[in-house]
Design a protein around this motif. Structure first.
Motif, PDB file in Angstrom:
ATOM      1  N   ALA A 146      30.498  18.920 121.912  1.00 44.05           N
ATOM      2  CA  ALA A 146      31.830  18.484 121.649  1.00 44.05           C
ATOM      3  C   ALA A 146      32.696  19.031 122.623  1.00 44.05           C
ATOM      4  O   ALA A 146      33.572  18.347 123.093  1.00 44.05           O
ATOM      5  CB  ALA A 146      32.065  18.912 120.068  1.00 44.05           C
ATOM      6  N   GLN A 175      28.368  22.313 118.800  1.00 42.28           N
ATOM      7  CA  GLN A 175      29.611  22.243 119.068  1.00 42.28           C
ATOM      8  C   GLN A 175      29.647  22.477 120.787  1.00 42.28           C
ATOM      9  O   GLN A 175      30.913  22.092 121.172  1.00 42.28           O
ATOM     10  CB  GLN A 175      30.045  23.710 118.653  1.00 42.28           C
ATOM     11  N   ARG A 222      29.612  12.528 123.195  1.00 43.20           N
ATOM     12  CA  ARG A 222      29.273  11.998 121.608  1.00 43.20           C
ATOM     13  C   ARG A 222      28.201  11.572 121.478  1.00 43.20           C
ATOM     14  O   ARG A 222      27.652  10.684 122.583  1.00 43.20           O
ATOM     15  CB  ARG A 222      30.622  11.023 121.403  1.00 43.20           C
TER      16      ARG A 222
END
Length: 191
Positions: A183, A180, A188
């Motif tokens: 992100a 998380q 990515r």
């Protein structure tokens, strides 16, 4: 192009996994992770503690490792960093008493910030979680709620993201917490 920089706050008796794993994982992904501690300089170390869940009412604690710092707290420039990582253990308990640490946490209140376990004490002391959904070690729930945060009572291996803030209750959550946080940083990973 230089690697994106992340800042990792340390202190004596930081939880071993909660400093070692993020440092190693994020470095492996290409981030430059600068580790700092108030009152200690580059090349000095902090002592870590290993917390485990062995069936008692709370975690057990065993001696960990010496974690070497690679940057100086007194010379950091917040603008140089894409995000801040706050590991848990016992370090947040006393680090929250340092006004410079509170200033640091506040500087990242609306930037990518990952906090795990007892680091919820730092978020609460900095007063940056009002109205935000936050996880932390269950014993930190009163700190989170007294600071106006909405305590996320989630599994020990889960994490929660609220805007740019990623929190988790303890080191078993590393896969979710780090995924998380990555992100939120905009990275990515393609396999």
């Amino acid at each position: 192009m230089s690697a994106p920089r992340l800042l990792l706050l340390a202190g004596d008796y930081v939880e071993d996994y909660e400093i070692m794993v993020p440092y190693q994982a994020l470095t492996m992904l290409g981030y430059r992770v600068d580790t700092v501690c108030p009152g200690r300089g580059k090349g000095e170390h902090v002592l870590t503690a290993i917390h485990d869940f062995e069936g008692a009412q709370t975690y057990s604690e065993k001696p960990g490792h010496r974690f070497v710092l690679n940057a100086d707290f007194d010379t950091i420039n917040y603008a140089d960093y894409a995000g801040l990582i706050l590991p848990g253990g016992r370090a947040p308990e006393y680090l929250r008493l340092d006004p410079r640490v509170i200033e640091l946490v506040r500087a990242f209140a609306h930037r990518p910030l990952a906090a795990i376990c007892h680091a919820g004490q730092l978020l609460a002391a900095a007063r940056v979680i009002e109205g935000r959904r936050v996880s932390a070690y269950p014993a930190c729930r009163p700190d989170v709620e007294l600071a106006g945060g909405v305590y996320a009572d989630i599994a020990l291996d889960a994490a929660v993201t609220d805007g740019t803030l990623v929190t988790a209750p303890a080191w078993p959550a590393h896969p979710a917490w780090l995924a998380q946080f990555i992100a939120v940083l905009g990275a990515r990973i393609a396999l």
